[in-house]
Enzyme design. Structure first.
Site, PDB file in Angstrom:
ATOM      1  N   SER A  23       0.807  -1.228   0.000  1.00 16.12           N
ATOM      2  CA  SER A  23       0.000   0.000   0.000  1.00 16.12           C
ATOM      3  C   SER A  23       0.835   1.271   0.000  1.00 16.12           C
ATOM      4  O   SER A  23       0.479   2.250  -0.653  1.00 16.12           O
ATOM      5  CB  SER A  23      -0.955   0.004   1.201  1.00 16.12           C
ATOM      6  OG  SER A  23      -1.827  -1.107   1.125  1.00 16.12           O
ATOM      7  N   THR A  24       1.947   1.299   0.712  1.00 10.80           N
ATOM      8  CA  THR A  24       2.709   2.538   0.877  1.00 10.80           C
ATOM      9  C   THR A  24       4.186   2.278   0.597  1.00 10.80           C
ATOM     10  O   THR A  24       4.655   1.131   0.597  1.00 10.80           O
ATOM     11  CB  THR A  24       2.553   3.095   2.303  1.00 10.80           C
ATOM     12  OG1 THR A  24       3.072   2.140   3.244  1.00 10.80           O
ATOM     13  CG2 THR A  24       1.084   3.359   2.621  1.00 10.80           C
TER      14      THR A  24
END
Length: 690
Positions: A23-24
């Site tokens: 996600s990041t």
């Protein structure tokens, strides 16, 4: 589908896609184990019987919430639509999508091409109702899980922020300490620069003027050299955004603020787009704790600064413009007594134009007639005279206060320059120590450290030269004579070095507002001056009639025209006025049309040759009559042989026709081939006869 059930051979001929996503960027850098387990799905696909396996990892560091474009997911959808994929492998449903729209769209496409979805728990056929139900539940659980995690995280952050313990990013000049919490940055130089910004804004009343003043003094401001972590700084020339950021940030007033900006979501090209940093009104801030920490200013001064900044904004309701120069002295200071709106400044006439104040907003906005309007030259002069009259009794005290503020400003500049020099010397010593500890044989590193040392030494020399220049005054620019200004305020006000911006700032320091009206019966402009101390005074200025202006012909020029008009033409009169140095009302030279226009306006009769009847002649006419040149006639006049008159000095000579027949003139013309020198009566000869 259980593990024992085989995948159809037709699907095994297609390729399998292993979709990898985190996600990041932080997860990409830190959580290497999760990424490694996702790449291990390639072995799972080969064990299932797929010979061609492709990995799509273009979406590493991208969220699957639907707010961010995912090129890897779009490539996966495109391959499914082309019928090239036999199975999609993922770690769990949350890797493929975190929202129901993308998840169900992917299942629909897999069902159309009969592709399988494979994770660590098994193989799913979206064409079967049971498998489709199970996949839908997994997608819903993933979406619900994301919402729960986000809600818990935000609730915990808000609860901690309400206590003032959430360690959010703070502006330059503050640091989070482990024991004391939020406190000043220990760098004295940094603290001094921030305080200097507040002091300069309090003195000038304008963020732009404060920035220009600090830039002129060569003030530097820290800039983070490591992004947003604020652990190291590069000192660069101060910028306007540094000044305005300090003035508008409530943290410098000792106030802890959380939630002063918001995010906004908009649908662009069929996809939700989220943007951050949209400021909210003060009353909508989620958390605001006053006196949370020690501030550079107090809250009352912060509110005053915000009101001054709002008033300086152009066109802001209830505010006025700050002094920004121009030719209009009272721009932004006048208010209409009839409608309460501010008077606008219009420059009329030939460039550069004359300032005119008028209330035309009712006409522009509502189509109503203009309230009033009047010229600015007389009003500006009257206000300037009133300011000088009011300030004159306190001139000595004001001069002493101005001198004190001047020397305090000089001392502040020296203190900032001294801190810059001290910091530069420390940086130079640090660079020297680094160079000394380096292995001299390692030329690659030694050369770079030597270069940094040289840069630091040049920085020290620049700072030392700047401090010397501030300490030693420049003889070319002497210190201002405050005592002389106090004795002659009018001369100080009209001095060539005083700009309109300076005069505007002085007026705004003394006057809060001016209410303007026009008394049509008395032909006067009525000005109600509201002084800063709470006093009010009325000032009346005569309003010129229509067509009346200050560009009038000098009386001396009219007198010359009246005396010469009956004997000379307009061209001769214009030449005479130009020789005398007399200009028109607009400061231009004279021409024959201009002379004729002024004569018609003032009723001065024109030159007509029939009126002269040959009695008076000009020098040119006399030369024609005698058959000589004008130079001969001029010489006769200068020698006193030929009588002549001038209406005014510089006007053409006037000669009577009868004087041309006089015997001295005839004798002088008879000797025209000999030098005409004045008689030497009473002069002894240099060589007397023996």
């Amino acid at each position: 589908m259980m593990d024992g059930e085989l995948i159809p051979p037709a699907l095994l001929q297609r390729k399998a896609i292993v979709y990898v996503r985190q996600s990041t960027q932080t997860q990409v850098e830190v959580n290497g184990e999760g990424r490694r387990r996702q790449y291990e799905l390639v072995d799972v696909a080969r064990r299932r019987g797929f010979r061609t396996v492709e990995v799509i990892d273009d979406d590493l560091g991208r969220s699957a919430s639907g707010m961010v474009v995912r090129p890897g997911f779009e490539k996966l959808v495109a391959a499914l639509c082309a019928g090239e994929i036999g199975a999609v492998l993922c770690f769990d449903a949350s890797r493929l999508a975190r929202n129901g729209r993308d998840w169900h769209h992917l299942l629909e496409l897999c069902g159309l091409v009969e592709a399988r979805v494979i994770d660590l728990d098994g193989v799913y056929d979206p064409c079967r109702p049971n498998d489709r139900l199970l996949l839908g539940m997994k997608g819903s659980i993933s979406e619900f899980e994301l919402g729960v995690i986000r809600a818990r995280m935000l609730d915990a952050a808000r609860a901690k922020a309400r206590r003032g313990e959430l360690r959010i990013s703070v502006p330059i000049g503050y640091l989070w300490h482990r024991d004391t919490g939020l406190d000043f940055d220990p760098d004295i130089r940094l603290q001094q620069v921030i305080r200097l910004v507040f002091e300069r804004f309090h003195l000038l009343g304008s963020a732009r003027q404060a920035h220009l003043s600090l830039s002129a003094e060569g003030v530097f401001f820290p800039r983070p050299s490591d992004g947003k972590r604020l652990t190291s700084f590069d000192w660069t020339p101060i910028r306007y955004r540094n000044v305005i950021g300090i003035l508008k940030n409530p943290f410098y007033a000792g106030t802890y603020v959380y939630g002063k900006s918001e995010k906004r979501v908009a649908v662009v090209d069929g996809r939700a787009r989220r943007s951050y940093g949209h400021a909210k009104p003060v009353e909508d801030w989620e958390v605001m704790i006053r006196d949370h920490h020690e501030g550079y200013i107090d809250w009352s001064e912060y509110e005053r600064n915000q009101s001054v900044l709002a008033a300086n904004a152009y066109g802001r309701v209830g505010g006025q413009k700050s002094g920004r120069g121009g030719r209009a002295l009272l721009a932004g200071m006048l208010t209409c007594a009839r409608c309460g709106r501010g008077l606008a400044v219009v420059y009329a006439g030939v460039q550069p134009g004359r300032p005119t104040y008028r209330c035309d907003r009712p006409n522009l906005m509502l189509g109503l007639p203009r309230c009033l309007g009047f010229g600015g030259s007389r009003v500006d002069a009257a206000i300037a005279a009133e300011i000088i009259r009011v300030v004159k009794p306190m001139a000595i005290e004001a001069a002493l206060e101005a001198e004190r503020m001047h020397w305090e400003g000089k001392a502040e500049c020296r203190r900032v320059a001294a801190l810059d020099l001290e910091q530069a010397q420390y940086d130079a010593s640090l660079a020297e120590r680094r160079y000394a500890t380096c292995d001299p044989d390692n030329r690659l590193i030694a050369a770079q450290l030597e270069k940094q040392w040289e840069v630091a030494l040049r920085r020290v020399e620049d700072c030392r030269a700047r401090l010397t220049a501030i300490a030693a005054p420049d003889p070319a620019s002497p210190a201002p004579d405050f005592g002389g200004m106090a004795e002659d305020l009018a001369a100080a006000w009209s001095a060539p070095g005083v700009t309109t911006r300076t005069r505007q700032q002085l007026i705004r320091a003394l006057v809060a507002d001016i209410i303007a009206d026009v008394d049509e019966a008395m032909r006067e402009v009525v000005l109600i001056i509201h002084w800063r101390g709470g006093q009010h005074s009325e000032l009346r200025v005569r309003k010129p009639a229509t067509g009346e202006h200050g560009c009038h012909t000098p009386d001396e020029a009219l007198a010359v025209m009246a005396r010469m008009a009956t004997r000379f033409c307009d061209a001769d009169i214009a030449a005479t006025l130009n020789r005398m140095g007399i200009r028109t009302g607009q400061g231009k030279t004279w021409t024959a049309p201009r002379v004729g226009s002024i004569r018609k306006i003032h009723g001065i009769d024109a030159y007509r040759s029939a009126d002269k009847a040959g009695i008076w002649l000009t020098m040119r006419e006399a030369a024609v009559k005698l058959g000589v040149t004008s130079h001969v006639i001029r010489r006769l006049i200068q020698d006193g042989v030929l009588p002549a008159e001038q209406v005014v000095p510089g006007a053409p000579w006037q000669i009577q026709a009868k004087d041309l027949d006089a015997q001295p003139v005839i004798d002088a013309l008879a000797n025209k081939n000999r030098p005409r020198r004045p008689s030497a009566q009473g002069q002894f000869p240099m060589f007397p006869n023996t």
